[in-house]
Enzyme design. Structure first.
Site, PDB file in Angstrom:
ATOM      1  CE  LYS A  51      -3.865  -2.363   2.218  1.00  0.00           C
ATOM      2  NZ  LYS A  51      -4.622  -2.642   3.447  1.00  0.00           N
ATOM      3  CD  GLN A  95      -3.494  -4.368   6.439  1.00  0.00           C
ATOM      4  OE1 GLN A  95      -3.576  -3.329   5.811  1.00  0.00           O
ATOM      5  NE2 GLN A  95      -3.962  -5.512   5.974  1.00  0.00           N
ATOM      6  CG  ASP A 118      -9.429   0.079   4.921  1.00  0.00           C
ATOM      7  OD1 ASP A 118      -9.304  -0.281   3.741  1.00  0.00           O
ATOM      8  OD2 ASP A 118      -8.639  -0.234   5.829  1.00  0.00           O
TER       9      ASP A 118
HETATM   10  N1  GUN Z   1      -7.036  -6.825   6.105  1.00  0.00           N
HETATM   11  C1  GUN Z   1      -7.468  -7.556   5.061  1.00  0.00           C
HETATM   12  N2  GUN Z   1      -8.039  -6.784   4.137  1.00  0.00           N
HETATM   13  C2  GUN Z   1      -7.960  -5.520   4.592  1.00  0.00           C
HETATM   14  C3  GUN Z   1      -8.368  -4.265   4.073  1.00  0.00           C
HETATM   15  O1  GUN Z   1      -8.940  -4.124   2.992  1.00  0.00           O
HETATM   16  N3  GUN Z   1      -8.096  -3.197   4.849  1.00  0.00           N
HETATM   17  C4  GUN Z   1      -7.489  -3.310   6.042  1.00  0.00           C
HETATM   18  N4  GUN Z   1      -7.285  -2.201   6.740  1.00  0.00           N
HETATM   19  N5  GUN Z   1      -7.105  -4.441   6.563  1.00  0.00           N
HETATM   20  C5  GUN Z   1      -7.342  -5.543   5.829  1.00  0.00           C
END
Ligand code: GUN
Length: 281
Positions: A51, A95, A118
């Protein structure tokens, strides 16, 4: 059979985003994403790394805070409050998963909904279900964009989703419904998922179990959207759908290179939208 090339579409989207960000720079706007990572889960660290790398390719500034797995809920809340009040920060991402002593929902609800790139805050979840604009969760958003790019009609189709998580299955069901699909959402308590998967025009699977879907469970011509990411003992990365299901499908997302890159591109898009909403005028 046509591969749904998420890597290609993500790259195209990145090229567009680079231009948009250049325009924002001219207005002294630097889109900024704050990322919070807790603990030492290797997969989570790798996703965060992807990311931040994508951010930098596009020109999005990123701030990453990494915390020990023993951080308290209140300490984590403090970190979020700081980002909420930081005028430079446009997007905040925590995350997941978080360690079990932390109440994930409490953390997600502490994020300013206008910085919730998110789309996990109940404010944005509610807006999504009502069909209102707001931040959409990155993976379901990426899936919808991938289908759109390949002109795959959703309206009136039987869409079967396996896995009812808050991150993938539930929001994907909401978006598919919004687009006019008839949805079946299968989950851990579904007695016989093949009863549903055999009816699928479009089958979306996000469980995290290799070979969950086998050839005998789908009909000829099915569109396969494989959202699973599993690392096998030999190091190979595979999805939740057996590779020979390809033979019966009209479209198929590879793993890796299908939905994964789209998740990241969608997060980047949300961050740019957040920056525009907050800083442009
Ligand atoms: N863990 C698995 N998928 C995601 C996501 O799309 N965003 C976040 N923040 N954590 C995750």
């Amino acid at each position: 059979m046509i591969l749904l090339d998420g890597k290609l579409l993500a790259k195209k989207q990145e090229e567009k985003m680079i231009k948009v960000v250049e325009e924002l720079y001219k207005k002294n706007i630097i889109p900024t994403l704050a990322v919070i990572l807790v603990g030492d889960d290797a997969a989570s660290a790798s996703y965060v790394n992807m990311k931040t790398k994508a951010s930098h390719r596009i020109g999005i500034d990123s701030i990453t805070r990494t915390y020990h797995k023993n951080i308290t809920e209140n300490q984590l809340l403090e970190a979020i409050y700081k980002f909420n009040h930081d005028e430079d920060v446009d997007g905040i991402l925590v995350q997941l998963p978080l360690p079990s002593h932390i109440n994930t929902q409490r953390i997600l609800e502490a994020i300013d909904p206008l910085k919730d790139v998110d789309g996990f805050h109940p404010y944005n979840v509610g807006r999504m279900y009502a069909g209102l604009n707001g931040f959409l969760p990155a993976t379901p958003m990426g899936v919808m964009e991938l289908l759109k790019f390949y002109d795959i009609e959703v309206l009136g189709k039987n869409v079967v989703i396996v896995g009812a998580s808050n991150i993938v299955g539930k929001p994907l069901a909401a978006l598919m419904l919004q687009s006019g699909a008839t949805i079946s959402l299968c989950h851990i308590h579904t007695k016989d998922i093949s009863l549903y998967t055999k009816q699928a025009d479009i089958l979306c699977v996000g469980v995290g179990k290799p070979s969950l879907i086998t050839k005998d469970m789908v009909k000829e011509g099915v569109v396969i959207v494989d959202i699973g990411i599993n690392r096998l003992e030999d190091g190979r990365i595979v999805g939740d759908v057996d590779s020979d299901v390809v033979e019966k499908s009209s479209y198929f997302t590879p793993v890796p290179g299908g939905v994964g890159p789209m998740t990241i591109a969608s997060l980047m898009q949300n961050t740019i939208i957040a920056a525009k909403n907050r800083k442009e005028k």
